[in-house]
Design a protein around this motif. Structure first.
Motif, PDB file in Angstrom:
ATOM      1  N   SER A  84      -1.085 -31.914 -54.832  1.00 58.86           N
ATOM      2  CA  SER A  84      -0.491 -30.618 -55.165  1.00 58.86           C
ATOM      3  C   SER A  84      -1.380 -29.839 -56.128  1.00 58.86           C
ATOM      4  CB  SER A  84       0.898 -30.823 -55.775  1.00 58.86           C
ATOM      5  OG  SER A  84       1.761 -31.458 -54.854  1.00 58.86           O
ATOM      6  N   GLU A  85      -1.957 -30.540 -57.100  1.00 61.81           N
ATOM      7  CA  GLU A  85      -2.855 -29.876 -58.047  1.00 61.81           C
ATOM      8  C   GLU A  85      -4.113 -29.370 -57.342  1.00 61.81           C
ATOM      9  OE1 GLU A  85      -2.455 -29.178 -61.262  1.00 61.81           O
ATOM     10  OE2 GLU A  85      -0.423 -30.009 -61.294  1.00 61.81           O
ATOM     11  N   VAL A  86      -4.628 -30.163 -56.416  1.00 62.35           N
ATOM     12  CA  VAL A  86      -5.815 -29.731 -55.670  1.00 62.35           C
ATOM     13  C   VAL A  86      -5.492 -28.495 -54.833  1.00 62.35           C
ATOM     14  CG1 VAL A  86      -7.442 -30.370 -53.838  1.00 62.35           C
ATOM     15  CG2 VAL A  86      -6.880 -32.020 -55.628  1.00 62.35           C
ATOM     16  N   GLU A  87      -4.325 -28.501 -54.186  1.00 60.88           N
ATOM     17  CA  GLU A  87      -3.937 -27.334 -53.383  1.00 60.88           C
ATOM     18  C   GLU A  87      -3.728 -26.108 -54.268  1.00 60.88           C
ATOM     19  OE1 GLU A  87      -3.887 -27.109 -50.161  1.00 60.88           O
ATOM     20  OE2 GLU A  87      -4.488 -29.208 -49.914  1.00 60.88           O
ATOM     21  N   ALA A  88      -3.106 -26.292 -55.439  1.00 63.09           N
ATOM     22  CA  ALA A  88      -2.915 -25.173 -56.363  1.00 63.09           C
ATOM     23  C   ALA A  88      -4.262 -24.647 -56.854  1.00 63.09           C
ATOM     24  CB  ALA A  88      -2.051 -25.616 -57.544  1.00 63.09           C
ATOM     25  N   LEU A  89      -5.199 -25.556 -57.110  1.00 67.69           N
ATOM     26  CA  LEU A  89      -6.539 -25.148 -57.533  1.00 67.69           C
ATOM     27  C   LEU A  89      -7.215 -24.311 -56.445  1.00 67.69           C
ATOM     28  CD1 LEU A  89      -9.087 -27.223 -59.459  1.00 67.69           C
ATOM     29  CD2 LEU A  89      -9.811 -26.250 -57.299  1.00 67.69           C
ATOM     30  N   LYS A  90      -7.071 -24.748 -55.188  1.00 67.70           N
ATOM     31  CA  LYS A  90      -7.646 -23.974 -54.081  1.00 67.70           C
ATOM     32  C   LYS A  90      -7.018 -22.584 -54.011  1.00 67.70           C
ATOM     33  CE  LYS A  90      -7.647 -26.045 -50.155  1.00 67.70           C
ATOM     34  NZ  LYS A  90      -7.152 -26.874 -49.038  1.00 67.70           N
ATOM     35  N   SER A  91      -5.701 -22.530 -54.172  1.00 69.89           N
ATOM     36  CA  SER A  91      -5.024 -21.228 -54.129  1.00 69.89           C
ATOM     37  C   SER A  91      -5.505 -20.322 -55.253  1.00 69.89           C
ATOM     38  CB  SER A  91      -3.512 -21.433 -54.224  1.00 69.89           C
ATOM     39  OG  SER A  91      -3.037 -22.209 -53.140  1.00 69.89           O
ATOM     40  N   GLY A  92      -5.677 -20.905 -56.460  1.00 66.98           N
ATOM     41  CA  GLY A  92      -6.179 -20.116 -57.586  1.00 66.98           C
ATOM     42  C   GLY A  92      -7.569 -19.585 -57.339  1.00 66.98           C
ATOM     43  N   ILE A  93      -8.416 -20.442 -56.759  1.00 68.09           N
ATOM     44  CA  ILE A  93      -9.789 -20.007 -56.474  1.00 68.09           C
ATOM     45  C   ILE A  93      -9.785 -18.888 -55.438  1.00 68.09           C
ATOM     46  CG2 ILE A  93     -11.960 -20.746 -55.426  1.00 68.09           C
ATOM     47  CD1 ILE A  93     -11.526 -23.461 -56.757  1.00 68.09           C
ATOM     48  N   GLU A  94      -8.973 -19.057 -54.395  1.00 69.90           N
ATOM     49  CA  GLU A  94      -8.907 -18.017 -53.367  1.00 69.90           C
ATOM     50  C   GLU A  94      -8.382 -16.692 -53.939  1.00 69.90           C
ATOM     51  OE1 GLU A  94      -6.430 -19.898 -50.511  1.00 69.90           O
ATOM     52  OE2 GLU A  94      -8.100 -20.785 -49.391  1.00 69.90           O
ATOM     53  N   GLU A  95      -7.519 -16.788 -54.953  1.00 69.58           N
ATOM     54  CA  GLU A  95      -6.968 -15.577 -55.556  1.00 69.58           C
ATOM     55  C   GLU A  95      -7.945 -14.905 -56.508  1.00 69.58           C
ATOM     56  OE1 GLU A  95      -3.141 -14.213 -58.321  1.00 69.58           O
ATOM     57  OE2 GLU A  95      -3.330 -16.291 -57.617  1.00 69.58           O
TER      58      GLU A  95
END
Length: 448
Positions: A121-132
């Motif tokens: 979940s943290e990795v997915e949230a990190l990806k979302s943050g980077i994409e944003e």
């Protein structure tokens, strides 16, 4: 325990037991090889999980610090780690992966799964943050340049309006502060250094304080051109600071996710490493157990071989005893065996016991035949003697009666025929008796 008493049963028992042990050893070896292959495959998958956990962390750090949005390697590693973990925990018959075979492995894999779910979940949230944040970061430099340009324009307008040196000095400092904020916010977004964020925050506070003071300054208000550019600068500043706060907030979230990945990566690695060692220990324990079974089967096989050897030796001894009895019968007096039959030891095989009983019965019948033959011979000899005496008496009577010669010859002829029959029967009985005597005496002659 029921002991076999026949030769065929003993042979079948020894051969069956030995065949069973051989088949058991072969089957156990084949099964052990198959299980070893599966264990090696599963241990390889579990060991690969350790590498994947490190690859996920490496790709995460690489993406964050290289400012790239290429998640292909990261997504592949995450998908493979999760699918392999589920296969290990729940089994996958299609891939030849069995579920945990003891509670320790199952508990450890459940622990890994409990660490993995929030980690993912943290990795997915990190990806979302980077994409944003990446699109916003792409326009960061133009925004910094625009703020610098507006700050420089303020300085120029103040110089042109002949404002005091204090105003010019403060507006000049604003140019420096815009560059300072741009520098340190870039460094913070690249390196996530908290000190850079503190420097940026100080510069931002000072810039904001100065621009607000210009808006309330009477000298600035008295110069329409200066006041207009200050208002424009302030409007952009407020928009700019909202943009920076958003970027920094997203970056702070990314940094928190990174910190979580950094912290939990070691725990995930250690838990997976312990699972690998548990798989290895379980596989070695199974191999040891299989080896023990093989040793036991080999020992049982040796015992069966020894048993077969002892049993064969016993059968040979009984056969030799049977042959010895047969020799005694062949070289002895048959008549003696009518009172002393051919007998073997009580633990001899049933076939030998049955053969000895048949031989004893045969000897008994031979002795009875010899005895009956001797009795018949004696009776025949007695009958011949009586017939001869009777014939002589009849001839004397005929002589005294004066019967004609023709009738006398006929009567003599009939009497002679009767005597011939009696004599022939006696001779046949003598021949049979001689044959039986020869059968009886032949073993003794052969013995001599």
């Amino acid at each position: 325990m029921i002991k076999p008493t026949t030769i065929s049963t003993k042979m079948k028992l020894a051969g069956g037991l030995l065949s069973f042990v051989i088949i058991f050893i072969i089957s156990l070896t084949v099964m052990m090889n198959q299980m070893s292959k599966k264990d090696s495959y599963i241990i390889n998958i579990a060991g690969k999980q350790r590498m994947l956990s490190q690859k996920i962390s490496k790709e995460t750090f690489f993406i964050v610090h290289r400012h790239t949005n290429d998640f292909r390697e990261l997504n592949t590693a995450v998908g493979l780690f999760e699918s392999s973990l589920k296969d290990l925990l729940y089994g996958n018959d299609a891939k030849g992966i069995y579920a945990p075979q003891n509670e320790r492995i199952k508990a450890k894999l459940e622990e890994v799964m409990a660490l993995w779910l929030p980690f993912r979940s943290e990795v997915e949230a990190l990806k979302s943050g980077i994409e944003e944040v990446r699109p916003d970061m792409e326009v960061l430099t133009p925004r910094i340049e625009k703020l610098l340009m507006l700050s420089d324009t303020v300085v120029q307008r103040m110089v042109k309006a002949n404002l005091s040196n204090i105003h010019i000095d403060l507006s000049g400092r604003q140019r420096m502060l815009s560059q300072r904020m741009g520098l340190y916010v870039n460094r913070y977004l690249r390196l996530a250094n908290a000190q850079d964020l503190l420097v940026f925050s100080d510069a931002r506070a000072l810039y904001n304080k100065t621009i607000k003071s210009f808006l309330d300054d009477p000298a600035v208000k008295n110069s329409p051109e200066v006041y207009a550019i200050v208002k424009e600068n302030n409007a952009y500043w407020e928009e700019y600071i909202v943009y920076l706060e958003h970027v920094i907030a997203v970056e702070n979230g990314i940094n928190k996710h990174m910190a979580y990945v950094y912290e939990k990566n070691v725990q995930l690695l250690n838990a997976m490493d312990e699972a690998v060692w548990l798989y290895t220990a379980h596989s070695e324990a199974k191999n040891d157990m299989f080896l023990k079974f093989q040793y036991i089967a080999l020992l049982v096989g040796l015992i069966i071989i020894v048993y077969a050897f002892v049993m064969s030796k016993e059968i040979i001894e009984h056969l030799e005893g049977f042959v010895q009895k047969a020799k005694e019968l062949a070289h002895g007096d048959v008549s003696k065996f009518s009172t002393l039959p051919v007998t073997l030891s009580s633990n001899s095989e049933d076939e030998l016991q049955e053969a000895s009983s048949h031989i004893s019965l045969f000897v008994h019948k031979v002795n009875l035949a010899m005895k009956d033959s001797e009795d018949a011979l004696k009776k025949a000899e007695n009958a011949v003697s009586q017939l001869q005496q009777l014939a002589e008496d009849v001839e004397d009577v005929i002589e005294d009666m004066g019967i004609d010669e023709h009738d006398k010859k006929t009567f003599d002829k009939n009497v002679n025929a009767t005597e011939d029959i009696a004599i022939q029967s006696a001779e046949n009985l003598i021949h049979v008796n001689r044959m039986l005597q020869k059968l009886k005496k032949k073993p003794q002659c052969d013995g001599r």
